[in-house]
Scaffold this active site. Sequence first.
Site, PDB file in Angstrom:
ATOM      1  N   ASN A   1      39.331  39.850  48.109  1.00 26.38           N
ATOM      2  CA  ASN A   1      38.361  39.995  49.113  1.00 26.38           C
ATOM      3  C   ASN A   1      38.980  38.130  49.673  1.00 26.38           C
ATOM      4  O   ASN A   1      38.229  38.423  51.147  1.00 26.38           O
ATOM      5  CB  ASN A   1      37.488  40.269  47.561  1.00 26.38           C
TER       6      ASN A   1
ATOM      7  N   THR B   1      25.739  28.438  43.035  1.00 31.21           N
ATOM      8  CA  THR B   1      25.441  29.805  44.061  1.00 31.21           C
ATOM      9  C   THR B   1      24.200  30.252  43.248  1.00 31.21           C
ATOM     10  O   THR B   1      24.412  30.700  41.931  1.00 31.21           O
ATOM     11  CB  THR B   1      25.965  30.699  44.283  1.00 31.21           C
TER      12      THR B   1
ATOM     13  N   GLY C   1      21.411  32.476  43.714  1.00 28.11           N
ATOM     14  CA  GLY C   1      21.042  34.228  44.258  1.00 28.11           C
ATOM     15  C   GLY C   1      20.282  33.997  45.484  1.00 28.11           C
ATOM     16  O   GLY C   1      20.507  33.339  46.733  1.00 28.11           O
TER      17      GLY C   1
ATOM     18  N   ASP D   1      32.793  36.752  46.263  1.00 29.52           N
ATOM     19  CA  ASP D   1      34.355  36.665  47.339  1.00 29.52           C
ATOM     20  C   ASP D   1      34.102  35.910  48.674  1.00 29.52           C
ATOM     21  O   ASP D   1      34.692  35.257  49.605  1.00 29.52           O
ATOM     22  CB  ASP D   1      35.276  37.378  46.957  1.00 29.52           C
TER      23      ASP D   1
HETATM   24  O1  RIB Z   1      34.135  40.108  43.233  1.00 33.82           O
HETATM   25  C1  RIB Z   1      33.893  40.889  42.923  1.00 33.82           C
HETATM   26  C2  RIB Z   1      35.689  41.522  43.022  1.00 33.82           C
HETATM   27  O2  RIB Z   1      35.560  41.535  41.561  1.00 33.82           O
HETATM   28  C3  RIB Z   1      35.605  43.186  42.756  1.00 33.82           C
HETATM   29  O3  RIB Z   1      36.495  43.639  44.587  1.00 33.82           O
HETATM   30  C4  RIB Z   1      36.362  43.735  41.495  1.00 33.82           C
HETATM   31  O4  RIB Z   1      37.435  44.505  42.208  1.00 33.82           O
HETATM   32  C5  RIB Z   1      36.282  42.708  41.295  1.00 33.82           C
HETATM   33  O5  RIB Z   1      38.180  41.838  41.206  1.00 33.82           O
END
Ligand code: RIB
Length: 277
Positions: A43, A194, A196, A226
């Site tokens: 991500n 962070t 929220g 992410d």
């Molecule tokens: O941060 C979100 C992610 O956490 C998801 O995409 C999932 O795969 C987990 O790893």
Amino acid sequence: MSKIVVVGSCNIDITVECDRWVHPGETIFGNRLTVSPGGKGANQAVAAARLGADVMMVGCIGDDVYGQLVLKALKENNVDSTYVKVLPGENSGTAHITVAEDDNTIIVIKAANDLVSPSLIDEAWEDISKADMVLLQHEIPAATNAYVIEKCAAHALLDKITYLTPNEHEAATLFAGKGKADILDQNQGKVIMTLGSKGVAYAEKGQVITVPGFKVKPVDTTGAGDTFNGAFAVARANGKSMQESISFANAAAALSVQKLGAQGGMPYLHEVEEMLK
Ligand code: RIB
């Protein structure tokens, strides 16, 4: 163009959308099942690539259909997957996600992610060593993360500076017994917490600075952290100040939660720039 290497996890997210949380022992109907690429590492790689960085992913997947989906998503997003190893006989990592009441819960099966080893880091080192920024998460073995940190520090590539981006719950666990103000004050310029809807806080010159977030209606918050990390890394690697980088990352995260899926809503550079106007 900044070069970012992500050493971390690649998952397939199996997401069920429900109207409300299910209680232990109860059976309810969900509304929809989605299978989409995820994993905190992948991500962050996709988030950074969509924002214009030259990104390489280092990780492991299984020799299954999910692994192929992971590779497809990385390729579609121009993430270099030379060092995403396909491990024979292993399963790819999966995340089992429930989205309900504007929030989510996630159970991760690490599978191939648990086999990201120091030897893979050695193999990829020539490329890792050229990065402006290396991103790590906590979904591969801690020993491998430690190995990457040691190697980067030894090569003085990261100037031994680490940004830590916990949310309030993670910070409370990491710095047990300390309050928010103390955590920030004792880790000035390093801990970026962070909060929220309350934004993001960090400390600089003895002052706690809170950078407000953007008010949006969330559809799915999976991957927002992410997106924040990927965007923050791009902005810092491009020379933006802490405050500018956090605003940039806040905008990216706010855009990302407006669509379903961890990578589904991750914005491109022009979208973030538009939001910041
Ligand atoms: O941060 C979100 C992610 O956490 C998801 O995409 C999932 O795969 C987990 O790893």
